[in-house]
Motif scaffolding. Structure first.
Motif, short mmCIF file in Angstrom:
data_model
loop_
_atom_site.label_atom_id
_atom_site.label_comp_id
_atom_site.label_asym_id
_atom_site.label_seq_id
_atom_site.Cartn_x
_atom_site.Cartn_y
_atom_site.Cartn_z
N ARG A 4 62.89 28.69 47.12
CA ARG A 4 63.46 29.76 46.32
C ARG A 4 62.69 31.06 46.50
O ARG A 4 61.46 31.06 46.55
CB ARG A 4 63.46 29.37 44.85
N SER A 5 63.42 32.16 46.56
CA SER A 5 62.80 33.47 46.62
C SER A 5 62.27 33.84 45.24
O SER A 5 62.79 33.40 44.21
CB SER A 5 63.81 34.51 47.08
N ALA A 6 61.25 34.67 45.23
CA ALA A 6 60.66 35.11 43.97
C ALA A 6 61.72 35.83 43.14
O ALA A 6 62.45 36.69 43.63
CB ALA A 6 59.48 36.04 44.26
N GLY A 7 61.80 35.47 41.87
CA GLY A 7 62.70 36.15 40.96
C GLY A 7 64.13 35.65 40.96
O GLY A 7 64.95 36.10 40.14
N LEU A 8 64.49 34.70 41.86
CA LEU A 8 65.88 34.27 41.93
C LEU A 8 66.28 33.45 40.71
O LEU A 8 67.43 33.54 40.25
CB LEU A 8 66.12 33.47 43.21
N ASP A 9 65.36 32.67 40.16
CA ASP A 9 65.68 31.93 38.93
C ASP A 9 66.05 32.89 37.82
O ASP A 9 67.03 32.68 37.10
CB ASP A 9 64.46 31.09 38.50
N GLU A 10 65.26 33.94 37.67
CA GLU A 10 65.52 34.92 36.62
C GLU A 10 66.86 35.62 36.86
O GLU A 10 67.63 35.87 35.92
CB GLU A 10 64.40 35.95 36.56
N THR A 11 67.15 35.93 38.12
CA THR A 11 68.42 36.56 38.45
C THR A 11 69.59 35.66 38.07
O THR A 11 70.58 36.11 37.49
CB THR A 11 68.49 36.88 39.96
N ALA A 12 69.48 34.37 38.39
CA ALA A 12 70.55 33.42 38.07
C ALA A 12 70.72 33.29 36.56
O ALA A 12 71.85 33.25 36.06
CB ALA A 12 70.23 32.07 38.69
N GLU A 13 69.64 33.22 35.83
CA GLU A 13 69.73 33.07 34.38
C GLU A 13 70.29 34.33 33.73
O GLU A 13 71.08 34.26 32.77
CB GLU A 13 68.35 32.74 33.80
N ARG A 14 69.91 35.49 34.25
CA ARG A 14 70.45 36.73 33.71
C ARG A 14 71.96 36.81 33.98
O ARG A 14 72.74 37.19 33.11
CB ARG A 14 69.76 37.93 34.34
N LEU A 15 72.37 36.44 35.18
CA LEU A 15 73.78 36.44 35.55
C LEU A 15 74.56 35.49 34.63
O LEU A 15 75.65 35.82 34.15
CB LEU A 15 73.91 36.02 37.01
N SER A 16 74.00 34.33 34.37
CA SER A 16 74.63 33.35 33.50
C SER A 16 74.77 33.89 32.08
O SER A 16 75.85 33.85 31.48
CB SER A 16 73.80 32.06 33.48
N ALA A 17 73.68 34.44 31.54
CA ALA A 17 73.71 34.93 30.16
C ALA A 17 74.63 36.13 30.00
O ALA A 17 75.39 36.22 29.03
CB ALA A 17 72.29 35.29 29.72
N ASP A 18 74.58 37.07 30.93
CA ASP A 18 75.39 38.28 30.81
C ASP A 18 76.88 37.98 30.89
O ASP A 18 77.68 38.53 30.12
CB ASP A 18 75.01 39.28 31.91
N THR A 19 77.28 37.13 31.82
CA THR A 19 78.70 36.82 31.94
C THR A 19 79.18 36.00 30.74
O THR A 19 80.31 36.20 30.27
CB THR A 19 79.01 36.07 33.25
N ARG A 20 78.36 35.12 30.23
CA ARG A 20 78.75 34.38 29.02
C ARG A 20 78.91 35.32 27.84
O ARG A 20 79.82 35.17 27.01
CB ARG A 20 77.72 33.30 28.70
N GLN A 21 78.02 36.29 27.73
CA GLN A 21 78.14 37.26 26.64
C GLN A 21 79.44 38.05 26.75
O GLN A 21 80.11 38.32 25.75
CB GLN A 21 76.95 38.21 26.63
N TRP A 22 79.81 38.43 27.98
CA TRP A 22 81.06 39.17 28.17
C TRP A 22 82.25 38.31 27.72
O TRP A 22 83.13 38.79 27.00
CB TRP A 22 81.22 39.58 29.63
N VAL A 23 82.27 37.06 28.14
CA VAL A 23 83.35 36.17 27.72
C VAL A 23 83.35 36.03 26.21
O VAL A 23 84.41 36.07 25.57
CB VAL A 23 83.21 34.78 28.39
N GLY A 24 82.16 35.90 25.62
CA GLY A 24 82.07 35.77 24.17
C GLY A 24 82.63 36.97 23.43
O GLY A 24 83.28 36.82 22.39
N SER A 67 76.83 32.98 21.88
CA SER A 67 78.01 33.54 22.55
C SER A 67 79.15 32.54 22.65
O SER A 67 80.28 32.92 22.94
CB SER A 67 77.64 34.03 23.95
N LEU A 68 78.87 31.25 22.40
CA LEU A 68 79.90 30.23 22.47
C LEU A 68 80.80 30.24 21.24
O LEU A 68 81.95 29.80 21.31
CB LEU A 68 79.24 28.85 22.62
N VAL A 69 80.33 30.77 20.13
CA VAL A 69 81.04 30.66 18.86
C VAL A 69 82.45 31.24 18.95
O VAL A 69 83.43 30.60 18.56
CB VAL A 69 80.24 31.34 17.73
N GLY A 70 82.56 32.46 19.47
CA GLY A 70 83.87 33.10 19.55
C GLY A 70 84.84 32.38 20.46
O GLY A 70 85.97 32.06 20.05
N PRO A 71 84.46 32.09 21.72
CA PRO A 71 85.37 31.37 22.60
C PRO A 71 85.79 30.01 22.06
O PRO A 71 86.96 29.63 22.16
CB PRO A 71 84.56 31.24 23.90
#
Length: 321
Positions: A4-24, A67-71
């Protein structure tokens, strides 16, 4: 494969959290009278079924995510609506498959006579049998029939894989197989990563190669929606997409596409919403790719939520509803 490249875990987690928030933040609109008036009927029903699918895995992997509550509330309310079963049958092309998904994705505590009637009708008209089905529809029907707990006479998953486009692409090196069919074959075999897909030896190796090659191709094309599916397919085949060059490139591509509001603004670079898009137009452009990315990254990261994003504090004007 690689490290894994440095910072990729954080990038993936941020992508996951941000898109879930948008859906929420936007799920309430999807369940509103405004959406019923502003969105075409079949895409609207499909979007609600997709939301229910996301909530199925969201509630398992990140059940305490606020963020799951609304959906989850929108899905529960929709499944209890007396008119929703009728909306499922509006387009004859999709009516039976939509009814099966409706029964399969019912949230806990929402099972009603309508669900049982839907399954009974499908059994009575022979939809839960192999007849007149393409290999892909046969597999999709088996997956949702199993989720619904329905009796059926459908083929086994090994048999369905053997007749799938993925198996043919792996064996014959089909130049441009249908990415959605390939990825959803993997999703249905593996229950979106919750079980072993059942591929061994050469079959697994060849399937991984097909998905890796398609990921590279779709990254080059800037096909955001397809890249999210392919990154998830790598995970479902037992490969860590954060450790493959194609998977890492796909995650970085999606992270670059992310709007300040937390949305993926369209299916691809060439199909994204215009800067001056109305809120409804932006929603229609962004919904599928954002929800797909949220599902993919939720599963790939295992629902981790160590990243605390700022997305949503000041939503982009074109991406709110």
């Amino acid at each position: 494969m690689g490290t894994r490249s440095a910072g990729l875990d954080e990038t993936a987690e941020r992508l996951s959290a941000d898109t879930r928030q948008w859906v929420g933040r936007h799920a309430d609109y999807l369940g509103s009278p405004a959406a019923h008036a502003e969105l075409p009927a079949t895409p609207h029903v499909k979007a609600l079924l997709q939301l229910a699918l996301l909530c199925r895995y969201w509630s398992r992997l990140a059940p305490t995510d606020p963020s799951l509550v609304g959906p989850a509330a929108v899905v529960e309310h929709t499944w209890l609506r007396s008119d929703f079963p009728r909306l499922l049958t509006g387009d004859p092309r999709y009516a039976r498959q939509f009814r099966l998904m409706y029964a399969a994705l019912a949230p806990a505590g929402t099972a009603t006579d309508a669900h049982r009637v839907a399954l009974a009708r499908l059994e009575a008209d022979g939809f839960l049998s192999p007849r007149r089905k393409s290999p892909y529809l046969h597999l999709e029907t088996r997956f949702y029939a199993d989720l619904a707990g329905a009796g059926h006479r459908l083929a086994s998953y090994p048999e369905l894989y053997a007749s799938s486009l993925l198996a043919r692409a792996a064996a014959r090196r089909i130049a441009e197989p249908d990415v959605c069919e390939v990825t959803h074959t993997v999703f249905y075999l593996s229950d979106f990563g919750l079980r072993d897909p059942g591929l061994t030896g050469g079959d697994l190796e060849r399937a991984v190669h097909v998905v890796d090659r398609l990921t590279e191709h779709c990254v080059r094309q800037g096909a955001w929606d397809l890249v999210a599916k392919l990154v998830l397919a790598q995970h479902c085949l037992g490969v860590d997409p954060l450790s493959t060059s194609s998977g890492a490139a796909g995650i970085r591509l999606l992270a670059r596409a992310l709007s300040s509001d937390g949305a993926i603004p369209g299916k691809s670079v060439t199909e994204q919403a215009a800067a001056n898009a109305t809120p409804v137009t932006f929603f229609r452009r962004a919904y599928q790719a954002t929800l797909g990315t949220a599902l993919a990254m939720l599963i790939v990261t295992g629902g981790r939520s160590t990243w605390l994003p700022a997305a949503g504090a000041s939503a982009a004007a074109g991406g709110t509803r």
